[in-house]
Design an enzyme around this catalytic site. Structure first.
Site, PDB file in Angstrom:
ATOM      1  N   ARG A  98       0.800  -1.221   0.000  1.00 10.68           N
ATOM      2  CA  ARG A  98       0.000   0.000   0.000  1.00 10.68           C
ATOM      3  C   ARG A  98       0.832   1.270   0.000  1.00 10.68           C
ATOM      4  NH1 ARG A  98      -4.405  -0.576   4.477  1.00 10.68           N
ATOM      5  NH2 ARG A  98      -5.036   1.372   3.500  1.00 10.68           N
ATOM      6  N   ASP A  99       2.132   1.148   0.003  1.00 10.40           N
ATOM      7  CA  ASP A  99       2.989   2.338   0.029  1.00 10.40           C
ATOM      8  C   ASP A  99       4.191   2.114  -0.885  1.00 10.40           C
ATOM      9  OD1 ASP A  99       3.843   4.867   0.761  1.00 10.40           O
ATOM     10  OD2 ASP A  99       4.783   4.198   2.624  1.00 10.40           O
TER      11      ASP A  99
END
Length: 66
Positions: free
Chosen positions: A41-42
């Site tokens: 997610r990053d």
């Protein structure tokens, strides 16, 4: 191991072959983890590690995919 962001900053740019090689590795790794129902997610150069010419992902978050 060095993070990918620092690697790029130290060299100021990458040639096309090297960029293509790293991009290919990244896409293959993302495909693999997505098939295991894991998402990153990053995703950014600071969260990618470079060791012996290979990219390794770091900082994973497990999320159940529907």
């Amino acid at each position: 191991m060095v993070n990918y962001f620092n690697y790029i900053v130290d060299r100021q740019k990458l040639d096309e072959n090297q960029s293509s090689y790293f991009f290919y590795q990244l896409i293959n790794r993302l495909d693999y983890i997505h098939h295991k129902n894991i998402v990153h997610r990053d995703l950014k150069p600071e969260n990618l590690l470079l060791g012996k010419g290979n990219i390794k992902n770091s900082r994973f978050w497990v999320k159940q995919l529907c």
